[in-house]
Design an enzyme around this catalytic site. Sequence first.
Site, PDB file in Angstrom:
ATOM      1  N   VAL A  54      -8.061  29.651  14.004  1.00  0.00           N
ATOM      2  CA  VAL A  54      -7.942  30.544  15.163  1.00  0.00           C
ATOM      3  C   VAL A  54      -8.392  31.950  14.769  1.00  0.00           C
ATOM      4  O   VAL A  54      -9.205  32.586  15.455  1.00  0.00           O
ATOM      5  CB  VAL A  54      -6.494  30.568  15.712  1.00  0.00           C
ATOM      6  CG1 VAL A  54      -6.340  31.668  16.760  1.00  0.00           C
ATOM      7  CG2 VAL A  54      -6.120  29.218  16.307  1.00  0.00           C
ATOM      8  N   PHE A  57     -12.216  32.534  14.337  1.00  0.00           N
ATOM      9  CA  PHE A  57     -13.051  32.654  15.528  1.00  0.00           C
ATOM     10  C   PHE A  57     -12.595  33.750  16.484  1.00  0.00           C
ATOM     11  O   PHE A  57     -13.406  34.290  17.225  1.00  0.00           O
ATOM     12  CB  PHE A  57     -13.166  31.310  16.245  1.00  0.00           C
ATOM     13  CG  PHE A  57     -14.098  30.381  15.527  1.00  0.00           C
ATOM     14  CD1 PHE A  57     -15.470  30.543  15.642  1.00  0.00           C
ATOM     15  CD2 PHE A  57     -13.618  29.392  14.690  1.00  0.00           C
ATOM     16  CE1 PHE A  57     -16.349  29.716  14.957  1.00  0.00           C
ATOM     17  CE2 PHE A  57     -14.483  28.555  13.998  1.00  0.00           C
ATOM     18  CZ  PHE A  57     -15.847  28.724  14.132  1.00  0.00           C
ATOM     19  N   GLU A  58     -11.326  34.080  16.477  1.00  0.00           N
ATOM     20  CA  GLU A  58     -10.862  35.146  17.355  1.00  0.00           C
ATOM     21  C   GLU A  58     -11.163  36.514  16.753  1.00  0.00           C
ATOM     22  O   GLU A  58     -11.552  37.429  17.449  1.00  0.00           O
ATOM     23  CB  GLU A  58      -9.358  35.021  17.623  1.00  0.00           C
ATOM     24  CG  GLU A  58      -8.961  33.818  18.452  1.00  0.00           C
ATOM     25  CD  GLU A  58      -9.502  33.845  19.868  1.00  0.00           C
ATOM     26  OE1 GLU A  58      -9.901  34.911  20.370  1.00  0.00           O
ATOM     27  OE2 GLU A  58      -9.528  32.766  20.497  1.00  0.00           O
ATOM     28  N   GLY A  59     -10.956  36.625  15.438  1.00  0.00           N
ATOM     29  CA  GLY A  59     -11.095  37.927  14.809  1.00  0.00           C
ATOM     30  C   GLY A  59     -10.064  38.890  15.379  1.00  0.00           C
ATOM     31  O   GLY A  59      -9.392  38.598  16.357  1.00  0.00           O
ATOM     32  N   ARG A 187     -17.571  27.436  17.297  1.00  0.00           N
ATOM     33  CA  ARG A 187     -16.125  27.187  17.298  1.00  0.00           C
ATOM     34  C   ARG A 187     -15.830  25.725  17.620  1.00  0.00           C
ATOM     35  O   ARG A 187     -15.007  25.086  16.961  1.00  0.00           O
ATOM     36  CB  ARG A 187     -15.442  28.102  18.312  1.00  0.00           C
ATOM     37  CG  ARG A 187     -13.928  27.938  18.338  1.00  0.00           C
ATOM     38  CD  ARG A 187     -13.282  28.914  19.274  1.00  0.00           C
ATOM     39  NE  ARG A 187     -11.828  28.838  19.187  1.00  0.00           N
ATOM     40  CZ  ARG A 187     -11.030  29.865  19.367  1.00  0.00           C
ATOM     41  NH1 ARG A 187     -11.523  31.062  19.631  1.00  0.00           N
ATOM     42  NH2 ARG A 187      -9.723  29.719  19.284  1.00  0.00           N
TER      43      ARG A 187
END
Length: 199
Positions: A54, A57-59, A187
């Site tokens: 998570v 990909f979210e950063g 992702r």
Amino acid sequence: MDRKPVFDAIRKLLGRGFMPREVSMIDTAIDQGLGLPGSAALPTRISDQGIALVKQFEGCAKRRRDGQIEAYPDPGTGGEPWTIGWGATHMHGRRVRPGDIISQAEADALLVEHLASYSAQVCAALGDAPTSQAQFDALVCFHYNTGAIARATLTKRHCGGDCTGAAREFARWNRAGGRVMKGLARRREAEAALYRSGS
């Protein structure tokens, strides 16, 4: 062993009946307590490996010079939904808005809070379908990004035991604002790979 008295006692303590997933978990706990071979308990929380995916990909975007983190628009729409920290679109009981600012500690706390909620939603959608930790992690990561676990065909395929078909479904969720997004495609590939590793 007659399990009915155990289930009756727990039902009385809870003041309600059981969901299928709860029955499976209690059965597994009884089996383990008796030293009987039984299926492993179904996962209910995202693991550290899932959290790392998570975060990858979210950063934690839009960090200011003072260390605070500010809201940013959705990359696909250029506006709604506004996001903050590790991909949070809601905080303090409302949607994130332009101009919202939080600390790193608040961003981390929001992630923990939201992942617990998303994990519970994935549990509800999967019921008692056999699910490995890697599959569960991939599904929580998918749901955290899409919010679609309850309606996605991949959930139906997984619950039906078609893990190969479910893994192929991730790739369909690669659009934002009507456009294919390279980041979403990457992702979905990573989520599908994690899901397959647990099949």
